[in-house]
Design a protein around this motif. Structure first.
Motif, PDB file in Angstrom:
ATOM      1  N   ARG A 169     -23.125   6.004 -24.634  1.00 43.43           N
ATOM      2  CA  ARG A 169     -22.102   6.273 -25.716  1.00 43.43           C
ATOM      3  C   ARG A 169     -22.415   5.166 -26.571  1.00 43.43           C
ATOM      4  O   ARG A 169     -22.037   5.531 -27.798  1.00 43.43           O
ATOM      5  N   ARG A 170     -22.585   4.038 -26.433  1.00 44.58           N
ATOM      6  CA  ARG A 170     -22.738   3.022 -27.379  1.00 44.58           C
ATOM      7  C   ARG A 170     -24.122   3.122 -28.216  1.00 44.58           C
ATOM      8  O   ARG A 170     -23.961   3.209 -29.554  1.00 44.58           O
ATOM      9  N   GLU A 214     -26.966   4.719 -17.548  1.00 40.13           N
ATOM     10  CA  GLU A 214     -26.467   4.284 -18.866  1.00 40.13           C
ATOM     11  C   GLU A 214     -25.231   5.170 -19.186  1.00 40.13           C
ATOM     12  O   GLU A 214     -24.502   4.837 -20.131  1.00 40.13           O
ATOM     13  N   ASN A 270     -22.421   3.430 -17.266  1.00 41.08           N
ATOM     14  CA  ASN A 270     -21.877   2.106 -17.654  1.00 41.08           C
ATOM     15  C   ASN A 270     -21.591   2.165 -19.101  1.00 41.08           C
ATOM     16  O   ASN A 270     -21.269   1.236 -19.588  1.00 41.08           O
ATOM     17  N   GLY A 271     -21.657   3.118 -19.821  1.00 41.67           N
ATOM     18  CA  GLY A 271     -21.301   3.301 -21.341  1.00 41.67           C
ATOM     19  C   GLY A 271     -22.287   3.078 -22.156  1.00 41.67           C
ATOM     20  O   GLY A 271     -21.959   3.233 -23.562  1.00 41.67           O
ATOM     21  N   VAL A 272     -23.368   2.684 -21.679  1.00 42.81           N
ATOM     22  CA  VAL A 272     -24.722   2.166 -22.741  1.00 42.81           C
ATOM     23  C   VAL A 272     -24.920   3.277 -23.617  1.00 42.81           C
ATOM     24  O   VAL A 272     -25.366   3.367 -24.658  1.00 42.81           O
TER      25      VAL A 272
END
Lengths: 310, 375
Positions: free
Chosen positions: B216-217, B209, B212-214
């Motif tokens: 940070r989101r 995560e 893949n940037g999840v």
């Protein structure tokens, strides 16, 4: 009314000053474009605005209140669309939307209802139940955008939301963003696509090496380049030095040159016919002169000395 | 709190959707439980093995049949005289019943086949003697009770069926029995695979995560950092409890492991241990950047912890030094608590210290995960 105010933001990573005193403002119903090449400081600026990074100096204000005085309140007001497709590939489009809606604070029922609305608005209803990993790049980008909109944020931060997708999918997303501002939302839109900035943004800040070089509406930026007077000269310029031509440097500035073409801007407001006359009087053979309106690329070129290609 | 539940629920959903998750949660561990339990099975409870004896019964009266019955009670299985497997035999002569009823002496012929030294075969002689003592005792008891009246089949069978006035109960004296069979392999594999799965799944999912940037989101949502960490930990706890539930049910109803007596204490112990493993998983995903490295490191950490903690063999067979080393790992304390509850039959009181130490491990791991959590 100001939704977002970035005031002299600075951020350094090691010896690299990624952002250096960046200031701008996003108002209600406005799309503010932060335009710059890769590595210019766009994403770092956006990361400081949404609280992923703390600025070394400067302050972020959301609806008149400092971000770090109440980060949860600030985050509730904003929706962030990251540059990466930051979604769960094993979940369906609907499940992704519902999950991010719940994370934004919606009840289960509200998240379900809002996900349905967004799926329809983003033309994804037919594939709503399919796993995201089966979607095309454009469809994933639409879900990526939708996941930031569940709670109807007043401020939308979009970090290059159309990277890597075809023109048609890009147009769909841009039109959707335009609609959002009609409801009063403010949008901060980072991009390195000139065309997007030109056609979508109400105001544009040009950023490079962590510094905002110019800011304004497109006409305001264009006026920085000789009041809409750019001249494209065709001829043989291989071994010439335009600045040494008599009277040239007092009236014109070279923006771009090649062996066959010169792009020059008039320094002062004048009748275009006079500009043409002055250029044709130069002591070099010129085959053709075209008067053209400055593009954003040419503005960028003038400001940074290099082109920003899509 | 709502954010914690949402993150946990979503993570559980993602874990359980993966087909490979079920292999690591159920199929592989249960395979090892069965294999290790079968390989490490002990002698079991005290039983009387049945041994075969040749019998040639030339008597047609009821006393011959009574001798046969008494032999069966002593664990002797009667086979025909021509059977080659049986190494001992007995012959009941013709007219045996009549002669006994006439109060004449009768000799039964005992014989050996070859010079077999099998201890089980040697036991035949002892059991035969015990069977004949039983029959003689019945005759004497009947004679005393009736004043010397001739015995009948019905009367003797009544005496044979009567409950013995004296019984012998035996139990382990001194130290507790060593855990063997499924009572060792079920908790051992459960403790090992909980640690391995939760560290690998937890660490890899946090690392993925982040890649893949999840993550940070998630950090741009109106969620506190502590809620994010606890959501991740709780998702793994839920996954661990799914595995615990499956193991305990299969252990109780298919493998015959005694879960029922102290099921609540066992569940509490495992829930606390799951908390430890889940926190270690989130910690691993936070301090190690790349997914593939996380998996490798988690395997390298969890397998030795399982071995040293007593998941592979009973710590009772290890040296005192290794038994002390086990106390450095949560696996050692979890196994100690589970043996107290499952093998030795102690309740909460018997495993109180182990459960308390496990809770301290959980607290420390959770605080470390929160301290070094990286989005």
């Amino acid at each position: 009314m100001s939704l977002l105010r970035a005031n002299r933001l600075s951020k350094t990573f090691g010896s690299v000053r990624a952002v250096d005193g960046v200031s701008f403002e996003v108002r209600e119903g406005e799309i503010y474009g932060l335009l710059g090449p890769n590595g210019a400081g766009k994403t770092t600026s956006l990361s400081m605005i949404c609280g992923l990074l703390k600025p070394d100096a400067g302050e972020v204000t959301i609806q008149g209140q400092g971000f770090w005085s109440d980060p949860l309140r600030a985050r509730r007001l904003m929706g962030v669309v990251p540059q990466d497709i930051a979604l769960y590939e094993d979940l369906s489009g609907r499940e992704n939307l519902e999950f991010w809606g719940r994370m934004a604070g919606l009840t289960a029922r509200a998240a379900t209802a809002r996900a349905g609305e967004l799926l329809e608005a983003l033309a994804l209803t037919d594939r709503a139940r399919d796993a995201l990993k089966t979607y095309s790049g454009g469809m994933k980008r639409r879900v990526n955008l939708g996941c930031a909109l569940l709670h109807r944020p007043r401020l939308l931060l979009l970090d290059e939301p159309t990277v890597g997708i075809d023109i048609q999918a890009r147009m769909t997303i841009l039109e959707f963003i335009r609609q959002l501002t009609r409801d009063g939302a403010g949008v901060l839109y980072t991009t390195h696509y000139l065309e997007e900035a030109e056609t979508l943004c109400d105001r544009i800040g040009i950023i490079d090496h962590g510094v905002i070089l110019a800011e304004g509406t497109l006409p305001e930026l264009q006026r920085r380049l000789g009041e809409n007077q750019l001249f494209a000269l065709e001829g043989g310029f291989a071994d010439t030095t335009p600045e040494s031509w008599p009277g040239f440097a007092e009236q014109f500035r070279v923006l771009q040159r090649s062996d066959q073409q010169l792009l020059v801007a008039a320094l002062k407001t004048r009748d275009p016919a006079e500009g043409l006359k002055a250029l044709l009087a130069l002591p070099v053979p010129i085959r053709n002169v075209t008067l053209k309106r400055p593009t954003l690329n040419e503005v960028f070129l003038q400001l940074t000395g290099r082109e920003l290609r899509e | 709190m709502n954010a914690i539940l949402q993150i946990a629920r979503n993570d559980l959903r993602l874990f359980l959707r993966e087909r490979t998750s079920w292999i690591w949660l159920v199929v592989l561990p249960l395979g090892f439980v069965y294999f290790m339990g079968f390989a490490a099975r002990g002698p079991g409870g005290p039983v009387t093995p049945t041994v075969e004896v040749r019998l040639a019964n030339h008597d047609d009266g009821f006393l011959g049949r009574l001798v046969l019955e008494a032999m069966g009670e002593q664990g002797l299985h009667v086979v025909p005289p021509e059977n080659a497997e049986a190494k001992r035999g007995i012959t009941i002569p013709a007219g045996f019943t009549d002669r006994v009823l006439a109060t004449q002496r009768v000799d039964l012929e005992f014989f050996k086949v070859g010079e077999d030294t099998d201890p089980a075969a040697a036991m035949v002689e002892l059991r035969l003697v015990r069977a004949l003592i039983v029959v003689n005792s019945l005759l004497i008891e009947h004679a005393i009770a009736t004043g010397g009246a001739p015995p009948t089949e019905e009367a003797l069978r009544g005496l044979l069926r009567r409950e013995n006035p004296v019984t012998l109960r035996s139990s382990f004296a001194g130290r507790k029995p060593m855990p063997v069979g499924f009572s060792l392999s079920l908790p051992g594999n459960l403790v090992m695979y909980l640690l391995l799965n939760l560290m690998v799944f937890g660490g890899a999912s946090v690392a993925a995560e982040r890649r893949n940037g999840v993550m940070r989101r998630l950090m741009t949502q109106p969620v506190r950092g502590a809620e994010l960490v606890m959501g991740k930990v709780c998702g793994l706890i839920a996954l661990g409890l799914v595995q615990v539930g499956i193991f305990l049910l299969i252990g109780q109803f298919l493998l015959g492991v005694n879960i029922r007596d102290h099921w609540f204490a066992i569940l509490v112990t495992l829930a606390i241990y799951v908390w430890v493993a889940a926190s270690l998983g989130v910690l691993a995903g936070s301090v190690i950047k790349a997914e593939e490295k996380v998996i490798g490191v988690c395997l390298l950490v969890s397998l030795p912890m399982a071995a040293l903690g007593g998941c592979w063999w009973p710590l009772e067979v290890a040296s005192p030094a290794l038994q002390s080393v086990a106390l450095a790992f949560p696996t050692g304390w979890a196994m100690a608590a589970l043996h107290q509850l499952i093998t030795f039959g102690s309740g909460f009181a018997g495993a109180r210290e182990e459960i308390a130490v496990l809770a301290l491990f959980g607290l420390a791991a959770n605080l470390a995960a929160a301290r070094w959590f990286r989005g």
